[in-house]
Design a protein around this motif. Structure first.
Motif, PDB file in Angstrom:
ATOM      1  N   LYS A  19       4.868  -9.599  18.167  1.00 28.46           N
ATOM      2  CA  LYS A  19       5.779  -8.673  18.844  1.00 28.46           C
ATOM      3  C   LYS A  19       6.056  -9.139  20.270  1.00 28.46           C
ATOM      4  O   LYS A  19       7.189  -9.127  20.747  1.00 28.46           O
ATOM      5  CB  LYS A  19       5.156  -7.279  18.846  1.00 28.46           C
ATOM      6  CG  LYS A  19       6.078  -6.190  19.424  1.00 28.46           C
ATOM      7  CD  LYS A  19       5.333  -4.869  19.538  1.00 28.46           C
ATOM      8  CE  LYS A  19       4.851  -4.396  18.169  1.00 28.46           C
ATOM      9  NZ  LYS A  19       4.168  -3.059  18.263  1.00 28.46           N
ATOM     10  N   TRP A  20       5.007  -9.568  20.994  1.00 27.82           N
ATOM     11  CA  TRP A  20       5.190 -10.044  22.365  1.00 27.82           C
ATOM     12  C   TRP A  20       6.010 -11.330  22.402  1.00 27.82           C
ATOM     13  O   TRP A  20       6.883 -11.496  23.257  1.00 27.82           O
ATOM     14  CB  TRP A  20       3.834 -10.287  23.011  1.00 27.82           C
ATOM     15  CG  TRP A  20       3.965 -10.755  24.437  1.00 27.82           C
ATOM     16  CD1 TRP A  20       4.044  -9.975  25.550  1.00 27.82           C
ATOM     17  CD2 TRP A  20       4.060 -12.111  24.885  1.00 27.82           C
ATOM     18  NE1 TRP A  20       4.187 -10.760  26.674  1.00 27.82           N
ATOM     19  CE2 TRP A  20       4.204 -12.071  26.296  1.00 27.82           C
ATOM     20  CE3 TRP A  20       4.043 -13.353  24.235  1.00 27.82           C
ATOM     21  CZ2 TRP A  20       4.311 -13.225  27.068  1.00 27.82           C
ATOM     22  CZ3 TRP A  20       4.168 -14.505  25.005  1.00 27.82           C
ATOM     23  CH2 TRP A  20       4.295 -14.438  26.414  1.00 27.82           C
ATOM     24  N   THR A  51      -0.031  -9.177  14.681  1.00 27.77           N
ATOM     25  CA  THR A  51       1.086  -8.251  14.866  1.00 27.77           C
ATOM     26  C   THR A  51       1.452  -8.102  16.337  1.00 27.77           C
ATOM     27  O   THR A  51       2.629  -8.180  16.713  1.00 27.77           O
ATOM     28  CB  THR A  51       0.733  -6.876  14.274  1.00 27.77           C
ATOM     29  OG1 THR A  51       0.447  -7.013  12.884  1.00 27.77           O
ATOM     30  CG2 THR A  51       1.888  -5.899  14.466  1.00 27.77           C
ATOM     31  N   GLU A  52       0.445  -7.890  17.177  1.00 29.54           N
ATOM     32  CA  GLU A  52       0.703  -7.713  18.609  1.00 29.54           C
ATOM     33  C   GLU A  52       1.235  -8.992  19.244  1.00 29.54           C
ATOM     34  O   GLU A  52       2.160  -8.952  20.069  1.00 29.54           O
ATOM     35  CB  GLU A  52      -0.587  -7.273  19.321  1.00 29.54           C
ATOM     36  CG  GLU A  52      -1.067  -5.888  18.938  1.00 29.54           C
ATOM     37  CD  GLU A  52      -0.052  -4.817  19.285  1.00 29.54           C
ATOM     38  OE1 GLU A  52       0.606  -4.932  20.347  1.00 29.54           O
ATOM     39  OE2 GLU A  52       0.105  -3.860  18.499  1.00 29.54           O
ATOM     40  N   GLU A  66       8.297 -12.394  20.308  1.00 27.97           N
ATOM     41  CA  GLU A  66       9.711 -12.143  20.024  1.00 27.97           C
ATOM     42  C   GLU A  66      10.417 -11.465  21.201  1.00 27.97           C
ATOM     43  O   GLU A  66      11.548 -11.799  21.539  1.00 27.97           O
ATOM     44  CB  GLU A  66       9.838 -11.290  18.763  1.00 27.97           C
ATOM     45  CG  GLU A  66       9.430 -12.042  17.496  1.00 27.97           C
ATOM     46  CD  GLU A  66       9.437 -11.144  16.270  1.00 27.97           C
ATOM     47  OE1 GLU A  66       9.595  -9.910  16.449  1.00 27.97           O
ATOM     48  OE2 GLU A  66       9.277 -11.666  15.150  1.00 27.97           O
ATOM     49  N   SER A  67       9.745 -10.517  21.843  1.00 28.51           N
ATOM     50  CA  SER A  67      10.364  -9.817  22.967  1.00 28.51           C
ATOM     51  C   SER A  67      10.509 -10.726  24.180  1.00 28.51           C
ATOM     52  O   SER A  67      11.509 -10.669  24.898  1.00 28.51           O
ATOM     53  CB  SER A  67       9.546  -8.586  23.349  1.00 28.51           C
ATOM     54  OG  SER A  67       8.246  -8.963  23.768  1.00 28.51           O
TER      55      SER A  67
END
Length: 367
Positions: free
Chosen positions: A192-193, A188-189, A195-196
């Motif tokens: 998220k990184w 998950t982490e 994609e950002s």
């Protein structure tokens, strides 16, 4: 008139130009040194100091109110030396221009490398599902052949009448080992990184693209944790060679794709080339912006020196005579008292009659 140091809107333009040049210098050195932020900060400060001395120093020399003959030479050295110094200080600026001209290609390579790291988690999911499925099938075959090979049935850990429950527990244990809560949190982490970072990728964002070493280390750390999740095997997972278990690194090539992509970025960042036309034109604008305070500074009216030569009609000797800080002493002019005395006439031998007061007054007035 004769302001010693004139602060004007030209200083605002010069300071803005210095800020722009400072950041581009920092970015350029970061790319050239492959992400060394410490060297980039030191280079930025050093270049700022040099530019400040040459460009603001030229204005200060022009604004002098004394020692004109000596300080005109300082002014000339700073002004005529500023283009050479400026060109030397522009090396990081031009390197960034070279990198920025490849922005589209660099961003694509970076995005592909980051996507490869995302693929690493997709590969792990496939690896886990396949390994769980193979283990379940192997256990099912042992249960099916229990009448033919009862010894294998027992050695595999089954008890007659409880084999299906035991089979389910074994498969669940492997699933919890491969896809645990720790894995879910890591995925998950990381996602998220990924994609950002893909959305904000740009050569101007040096703290992202210029930090390829840290990004590479982070992705390798993710891969290490995935390998740790996968390296443990169940006691009967490879029972009698019915099921061959491969390690995760043997079936996933995503880490190699990440390394190739990030190493390719390093080559693009550190490669030197002739700067694009836009960077050259921008450098010309920044140079004159830094000189604005000098252009707007008035020269003292007593100075007959100019940046080139002297004021028309002035001689060096007369200019040198004005190059002093001592006040001019004015001569003391004492008031001279002029006393005008009437000429004494010779006394008349003839006696003057003073018969009446009126006659005395008349005689006194005519003397």
């Amino acid at each position: 008139m004769n302001e010693q140091l004139k602060f004007s809107w030209g200083h605002i333009i010069a300071f803005l130009a210095l800020i722009i040049l400072s950041y581009i210098t920092f970015v350029g050195v970061t790319y050239k040194t492959d992400g060394d932020f410490t060297k980039a900060a030191i280079a930025m400060v050093a270049i700022d100091v040099v530019l400040f001395v040459f460009f603001l120093g030229a204005q200060m020399a022009k604004a002098t109110t004394r020692k004109f003959a000596k300080r005109i030479w300082i002014e000339r050295i700073l002004v005529f030396g500023s283009p050479v110094i400026f060109l030397l200080c522009l090396m990081p600026y031009y390197h960034f221009g070279t990198v920025q001209s490849q922005d589209e290609e660099i961003v694509k390579s970076f995005t592909d490398a980051i996507s490869a790291s995302k693929q690493m988690f997709a590969d792990y999911d496939s690896y886990s599902m396949e390994r769980i499925s193979n283990y379940d099938n192997m256990l099912g075959r042992v249960i099916t052949d229990k009448t033919i090979h009862p010894d294998e049935f027992t050695c595999c850990g089954f008890s007659d009448g409880k084999e299906e429950i035991q089979r389910g527990n074994m498969v669940k244990a492997l699933s919890l080992q491969l896809i645990s809560e720790n894995y879910d949190s890591l995925k998950t982490e990381a996602t998220k990184w990924i994609e950002s970072s893909s959305d904000g990728a740009s050569t101007w964002n040096v703290f992202l693209l210029g930090n390829t070493k840290e990004i590479k280390n982070a992705i390798h750390d993710w891969n290490y944790q995935l390998r740790e999740f996968a390296k443990h095997k169940m006691n009967n997972e490879e029972f009698n060679g019915y099921n061959v278990v491969k390690q995760f690194e043997e079936v996933s090539g995503s880490l190699d794709s990440v390394d190739r992509g990030l190493d390719g970025l390093t080559t693009m960042f550190t490669k030197s080339a002739f700067p694009p036309l836009g960077s050259i034109l921008g450098a010309v604008f920044l140079y004159f912006a830094l000189l604005f305070p000098y252009f707007l500074q008035d020269r003292h009216t007593k100075s007959q020196f100019r940046l080139i030569g002297m004021e028309k009609g002035a001689s060096r000797k007369s200019s040198m005579s004005l190059d002093t800080t001592r006040p001019i002493k004015k001569p003391n002019r004492q008031k001279q008292e002029i006393i005008i005395e009437p000429n004494e006439e010779k006394k008349s031998s003839t006696p003057i009659s003073s018969s009446s007061d009126d006659d005395d007054d008349y005689a006194s007035f005519t003397m």
